[in-house]
Design a protein around this motif. Structure first.
Motif, PDB file in Angstrom:
ATOM      1  N   PRO A 251     -38.649 -27.258 -10.640  1.00  9.34           N
ATOM      2  CA  PRO A 251     -39.507 -27.180  -9.459  1.00  9.34           C
ATOM      3  C   PRO A 251     -39.871 -25.733  -9.104  1.00  9.34           C
ATOM      4  O   PRO A 251     -38.994 -24.891  -8.915  1.00  9.34           O
ATOM      5  N   GLY A 252     -41.164 -25.444  -9.060  1.00  5.26           N
ATOM      6  CA  GLY A 252     -41.638 -24.142  -8.621  1.00  5.26           C
ATOM      7  C   GLY A 252     -41.592 -23.034  -9.649  1.00  5.26           C
ATOM      8  O   GLY A 252     -41.995 -21.905  -9.355  1.00  5.26           O
ATOM      9  N   ARG A 253     -41.117 -23.319 -10.851  1.00  8.28           N
ATOM     10  CA  ARG A 253     -41.046 -22.258 -11.865  1.00  8.28           C
ATOM     11  C   ARG A 253     -41.124 -22.834 -13.271  1.00  8.28           C
ATOM     12  O   ARG A 253     -40.763 -23.996 -13.506  1.00  8.28           O
ATOM     13  N   ASP A 254     -41.610 -22.020 -14.187  1.00 11.56           N
ATOM     14  CA  ASP A 254     -41.645 -22.377 -15.603  1.00 11.56           C
ATOM     15  C   ASP A 254     -41.476 -21.066 -16.370  1.00 11.56           C
ATOM     16  O   ASP A 254     -42.445 -20.414 -16.753  1.00 11.56           O
ATOM     17  N   LEU A 255     -40.231 -20.663 -16.555  1.00  9.99           N
ATOM     18  CA  LEU A 255     -39.923 -19.343 -17.088  1.00  9.99           C
ATOM     19  C   LEU A 255     -39.874 -19.339 -18.610  1.00  9.99           C
ATOM     20  O   LEU A 255     -39.266 -20.204 -19.236  1.00  9.99           O
ATOM     21  N   LEU A 256     -40.514 -18.323 -19.198  1.00 11.34           N
ATOM     22  CA  LEU A 256     -40.371 -18.009 -20.614  1.00 11.34           C
ATOM     23  C   LEU A 256     -39.575 -16.711 -20.663  1.00 11.34           C
ATOM     24  O   LEU A 256     -40.001 -15.689 -20.111  1.00 11.34           O
ATOM     25  N   LEU A 257     -38.423 -16.743 -21.325  1.00 17.35           N
ATOM     26  CA  LEU A 257     -37.483 -15.623 -21.232  1.00 17.35           C
ATOM     27  C   LEU A 257     -36.935 -15.266 -22.605  1.00 17.35           C
ATOM     28  O   LEU A 257     -36.582 -16.148 -23.388  1.00 17.35           O
ATOM     29  N   SER A 258     -36.903 -13.963 -22.876  1.00 12.65           N
ATOM     30  CA  SER A 258     -36.309 -13.474 -24.117  1.00 12.65           C
ATOM     31  C   SER A 258     -35.417 -12.277 -23.807  1.00 12.65           C
ATOM     32  O   SER A 258     -35.839 -11.355 -23.102  1.00 12.65           O
ATOM     33  N   VAL A 259     -34.184 -12.312 -24.318  1.00  7.86           N
ATOM     34  CA  VAL A 259     -33.260 -11.182 -24.191  1.00  7.86           C
ATOM     35  C   VAL A 259     -32.737 -10.871 -25.592  1.00  7.86           C
ATOM     36  O   VAL A 259     -32.187 -11.744 -26.257  1.00  7.86           O
ATOM     37  N   GLN A 260     -32.916  -9.615 -26.032  1.00  7.74           N
ATOM     38  CA  GLN A 260     -32.511  -9.227 -27.384  1.00  7.74           C
ATOM     39  C   GLN A 260     -31.588  -8.011 -27.310  1.00  7.74           C
ATOM     40  O   GLN A 260     -31.806  -7.090 -26.515  1.00  7.74           O
TER      41      GLN A 260
END
Length: 302
Positions: A251-260
């Motif tokens: 709800p309220g967000r659609d995160l695309l996340l990358s941590v390297q």
């Protein structure tokens, strides 16, 4: 007798006058009317800028205490907000993170027509992170040359496939990992909706021992689709490279996340760093788009 008659008539007149006079009735008071106060909400631009700067600063302070090199990027498909550090650094290896790339490339080449054996290989590659399955699919797609062509096709300018048989040596940037996820979510690169659903579905059903990483950004009930990579680097001072990227939607967000990360003293340290960054982002993300409330205009334009 006459006097008595006149007196009687007076009494009658007086009585008639009293009887015909009606009591005054006051009108009932109207019921109290509750008037709703008109209030409008507007984005708090200054508050948002400050909140994003604080989060970026807090992540930077956290990373300053962690070993190795760490880069990250996050983009919200709902609000459009993007944050990151070292987003275009492209020398960090993806290790098993490249397995999603290989499956996507084969789907694009075959127009989604994978045979039963290839579908089984794809499932083992993504859900179980099976290296032998990746070896077979890497050869089947055509190795680094075919992968280079696929990366150009989907607009990944900062991703270089591993040389020879070493698909795990693929290097990429956080910004390219976000671009790859956007292709999976929104389309492109010759991938059909069914192809994209297949890959995201596998990423959303990784085995429990593969579910660490950017999943730390998820709230209760959020949907997570991810792929992680980790590998020892004996020729780089015995260090480790650890990475994680994926989609966290709710709800309220659609995160695309990358941590390297790389130059980690061990895989555990790398995982802890990745999840630390993801957790800070997930916990504070809703506060990055504050609003302010103002009364409605008293004389609105017609």
């Amino acid at each position: 007798m006459r006097a008595r008659l006149v007196a009687g008539v007076g009494v009658l007149l007086l009585a008639g006058g009293c009887g015909s006079r009606q009591a005054q009735v006051l009108p009932a008071a109207p019921p109290a009317v509750k008037v709703a106060r008109c209030v409008m909400s507007f984005p708090d631009v200054r508050g948002a800028r400050l909140a994003r700067a604080r989060l970026a600063d807090d992540i930077a302070r956290y990373l300053a205490r962690r070993p190795g090199r760490i880069v990250y990027a996050v983009h919200d498909l709902v609000s459009g907000v993007t944050l990151g550090y070292g987003r275009h650094r492209d020398e960090l290896i993806t290790a098993s993170g490249a397995k999603v790339d290989i499956v996507m490339a084969l789907l694009a080449r075959r127009a989604g027509r994978l045979d039963e054996d290839e579908r089984d290989l794809a499932e083992r590659m993504i859900r179980e992170s099976d290296n032998r399955a990746a070896d077979v699919m890497w050869a089947r797609i055509g190795g680094s040359g075919a992968m280079s062509a696929f990366y150009r096709r989907i607009g990944l300018r900062r991703t270089t496939p591993g040389r020879g048989i070493y698909w795990g040596g693929t290097t990429s940037s956080p910004s390219d990992r976000i671009r790859l996820l956007k292709v999976l979510v929104k389309g492109g690169g010759g991938l059909s909706a069914a192809d994209r659903d297949l890959v995201l579905g596998l990423m959303g059903r990784v085995q429990e021992d593969q579910a660490w990483g950017v999943s730390a950004a998820a709230r209760r009930g959020d949907r997570v689709a991810l792929k992680n990579g980790w590998t020892p680097r004996p020729f780089v001072h015995g260090t480790w490279a650890v990475s994680s990227y994926g989609r966290i939607a709710g709800p309220g967000r659609d995160l695309l996340l990358s941590v390297q990360t790389d130059l980690q003293p061990g895989d555990g340290a790398g995982i802890e760093t990745v999840e630390g960054v993801a957790r800070m982002i997930g916990t504070r993300w809703d506060g990055l788009t504050p609003t302010t409330r103002r009364p409605c205009p008293t004389n609105p334009l017609p």
